[in-house]
Design a protein around this motif. Structure first.
Motif, PDB file in Angstrom:
ATOM      1  N   ALA A   1       8.527  77.533  38.628  1.00  0.00           N
ATOM      2  CA  ALA A   1       9.663  76.602  38.606  1.00  0.00           C
ATOM      3  C   ALA A   1       9.757  75.842  37.292  1.00  0.00           C
ATOM      4  N   SER A   2       8.636  75.694  36.617  1.00  0.00           N
ATOM      5  CA  SER A   2       8.643  74.937  35.358  1.00  0.00           C
ATOM      6  C   SER A   2       9.273  75.711  34.207  1.00  0.00           C
ATOM      7  N   LYS A   3       9.430  77.034  34.369  1.00  0.00           N
ATOM      8  CA  LYS A   3       9.851  77.874  33.251  1.00  0.00           C
ATOM      9  C   LYS A   3      11.227  78.514  33.422  1.00  0.00           C
ATOM     10  N   ASN A   4      11.679  78.640  34.666  1.00  0.00           N
ATOM     11  CA  ASN A   4      12.887  79.416  34.925  1.00  0.00           C
ATOM     12  C   ASN A   4      13.992  78.511  35.445  1.00  0.00           C
ATOM     13  N   PRO A   5      15.124  78.430  34.748  1.00  0.00           N
ATOM     14  CA  PRO A   5      16.210  77.548  35.211  1.00  0.00           C
ATOM     15  C   PRO A   5      16.797  77.953  36.556  1.00  0.00           C
TER      16      PRO A   5
ATOM     17  N   LEU B   1      -0.277  68.507  41.193  1.00  0.00           N
ATOM     18  CA  LEU B   1       0.558  69.424  40.412  1.00  0.00           C
ATOM     19  C   LEU B   1       1.769  68.732  39.802  1.00  0.00           C
ATOM     20  N   HIS B   2       2.186  67.617  40.400  1.00  0.00           N
ATOM     21  CA  HIS B   2       3.250  66.830  39.775  1.00  0.00           C
ATOM     22  C   HIS B   2       2.785  66.282  38.428  1.00  0.00           C
TER      23      HIS B   2
ATOM     24  N   GLY C   1       8.104  67.847  35.324  1.00  0.00           N
ATOM     25  CA  GLY C   1       9.531  68.148  35.362  1.00  0.00           C
ATOM     26  C   GLY C   1       9.982  68.913  36.587  1.00  0.00           C
ATOM     27  N   VAL C   2       9.040  69.373  37.405  1.00  0.00           N
ATOM     28  CA  VAL C   2       9.380  70.188  38.566  1.00  0.00           C
ATOM     29  C   VAL C   2       9.712  69.299  39.765  1.00  0.00           C
TER      30      VAL C   2
ATOM     31  N   SER D   1      10.948  64.705  46.041  1.00  0.00           N
ATOM     32  CA  SER D   1      12.273  64.404  45.501  1.00  0.00           C
ATOM     33  C   SER D   1      13.330  64.364  46.600  1.00  0.00           C
ATOM     34  N   ARG D   2      13.120  65.180  47.665  1.00  0.00           N
ATOM     35  CA  ARG D   2      13.968  65.157  48.856  1.00  0.00           C
ATOM     36  C   ARG D   2      13.074  65.405  50.071  1.00  0.00           C
TER      37      ARG D   2
END
Length: 478
Positions: A268-272, A302-303, A308-309, A342-343
């Motif tokens: 998730a950190s690398k792919n939009p 991991l956060h 940014g994830v 985040s949700r």
């Protein structure tokens, strides 16, 4: 000055439109057929709590296994691409068709692969729901293209312009040696509830997993399972956009959960296209309940590695009777305060949470939206109408989004969720519902600002047309 007066006029005009639509909605609230017609045509923005495999209707998966002429066990209804034994119950679909039995078994599969005709008696509803997924996995995993395109077409037909679907997770190699070494240590720290000690152990596990080529596994998943599939199907266009969440499964032992979570965060950190991470499987599972605190610590760790994830978490998908009362008072708290979600997905046990008022005030302040899944909560948890906390979230101004969860398994759609909301909860005015629709874009995890702006602008345009349509309709009824 002229431009200023024009803006005032437009604001007044659209406010009058919205009020007239609200009046019409109130008039039809107790008529499900009229509500369905209303919400079928209303723009709905996004569906943020959505599972790919559970959203494809069983008919599609059944068609696939028949076309492939797979084997069916006539007694257990298990489907496989080869005979798994010499059991005489195993037969090909082509043989069933030749013997005039295909229609009968198609119908039986439909009942096993979804909640169709569930009788409220044979097995518990939550068991019926969760056991459908492994039954049709042979189709959901092998015919991804058909499934995704079906989801897209249905979304466009429903005036849904964005879906954030929980798709697959990286299938990395076995790391049994790491599990044997660290699972017992993580169970010890779980009993201690020592955050510092837990984070230190996770840091060591992280180092060991990095040596196992987990990152290249995540990269391969990102490139081949996500980007390649998405691009080849031309999913995104002027009418529709799709993004993906990946995940870990909470029913494995601790180190395996962490390994899968690490690969998910890295992808998730690398792919939009991979906009978030989640945690799946029944929250009341024995291992999931035992290790819930550990799982929250994994997200916390991991956060820090991947700040940014974003991640949404299935939390509080529990109710009185499903688990002991003392297990109802801390899962959402832990997801918000310990894990930093985040949700929140579901959030059904909120009325039981410790200091629930303070928790909801915090969610409001931090913009932590709750994903409400009315059909899902009613079927799995038997929570509906006044027992559902959706009006509680509204009272405390927690951002709400309405979602479908697993529409294929549940034999529903996003339109029906809005029908249930309007019919059961008159506290939600048209303006409230419209805000919920906009929330589905505002609180999405879309990474590209221009995509969010495009989807919001599309909503603006679509709502103008919708409100004009309702005004004409309401005048015709007078």
């Amino acid at each position: 000055m002229k431009k200023y007066l024009t803006l005032i006029f437009l604001f007044f005009y659209f406010s009058v439109d919205a009020q007239s639509v609200n009046t019409y909605l109130d008039k039809i609230r107790n008529n499900p057929a009229k509500l369905t017609a209303f919400f079928s045509q209303m723009p709905k923005g996004g569906d943020l709590h959505h599972h790919y495999s559970g959203s494809v209707y069983a008919e599609t998966f059944i068609k696939y296994v028949i076309e492939k002429d797979y084997f069916l066990n006539k007694q257990t209804l298990e489907v496989n691409n080869r005979k798994t034994s010499e059991d005489e119950n195993w037969t090909k679909f082509s043989t069933l068709e030749k013997d005039g039995q295909l229609s009968e078994y198609k119908f039986r599969l439909l009942q096993k692969w979804s909640i169709k005709d569930y009788n409220q008696v044979s097995i518990p509803s939550d068991k019926q729901f969760f056991e459908t997924f492994p039954n049709f996995s042979i189709a959901s995993r092998n015919d991804v293209e058909t499934g995704l395109l079906e989801i897209k077409k249905r979304a466009i037909d429903e005036h849904v312009s964005y879906i954030e679907t929980t798709f697959f997770s990286p299938a990395c190699g076995r790391t049994d040696d790491v599990s044997l070494q660290f699972d017992p240590k993580l169970q010890v720290v779980l009993k201690e509830k020592n955050v510092t000690h837990c984070q230190a152990i996770l840091d060591t596990v992280y180092g060991e997993l990095i040596k196992k080529d987990i990152i290249s596994c995540a990269d391969n998943f990102s490139a081949n399972t996500i980007t390649k599939t998405h691009s080849s199907l031309h999913i995104d266009d002027d009418l529709f956009t799709m993004r993906y969440q990946t995940y870990t499964v909470r029913t494995f032992e601790a180190t395996e959960v962490f390994k899968r979570l690490l690969s998910a965060f890295d992808a998730a950190s690398k792919n939009p296209l991979i906009v978030g991470v989640n945690i799946l499987s029944p929250e009341n599972n024995d291992i999931a309940m035992r290790d819930y605190w550990l799982h929250m610590q994994m997200f916390r760790y991991l956060h820090m590695k991947y700040p940014g994830v974003k991640y949404s978490m299935h939390a509080g998908e529990l109710t009185l009777g499903l688990v002991k009362p003392e297990e109802l008072n801390w899962h959402i708290n832990a997801a918000v305060f310990d894990a930093g979600a985040s949700r929140i997905g579901h959030g059904v046990d909120m009325p039981y949470e410790t200091n629930s008022y303070a928790l909801m005030n915090y969610m409001k302040k931090k913009g932590i939206a709750v994903e409400i899944n009315l059909s899902s909560n009613e079927f799995i948890l038997k929570v509906k109408e006044g027992r559902h906390p959706v009006t509680l979230y509204k009272e405390f101004q927690v951002p709400i989004v309405i979602s479908s969860d697993d529409a294929g398994v549940l034999r529903t759609n996003l339109t029906e969720q809005y029908v249930l909301l309007a019919n059961r909860y008159p506290e939600f005015t048209y303006q409230d519902i419209k805000e919920i629709v906009y929330n589905s874009i505002k609180y999405s995890f879309i990474k590209e600002p221009d995509i969010k702006q495009k989807l919001t602008a599309k909503l603006d345009k679509d709502f103008i047309q919708f409100e004009k349509l309702i005004l004409v309709t309401s005048k015709m009824e007078h």
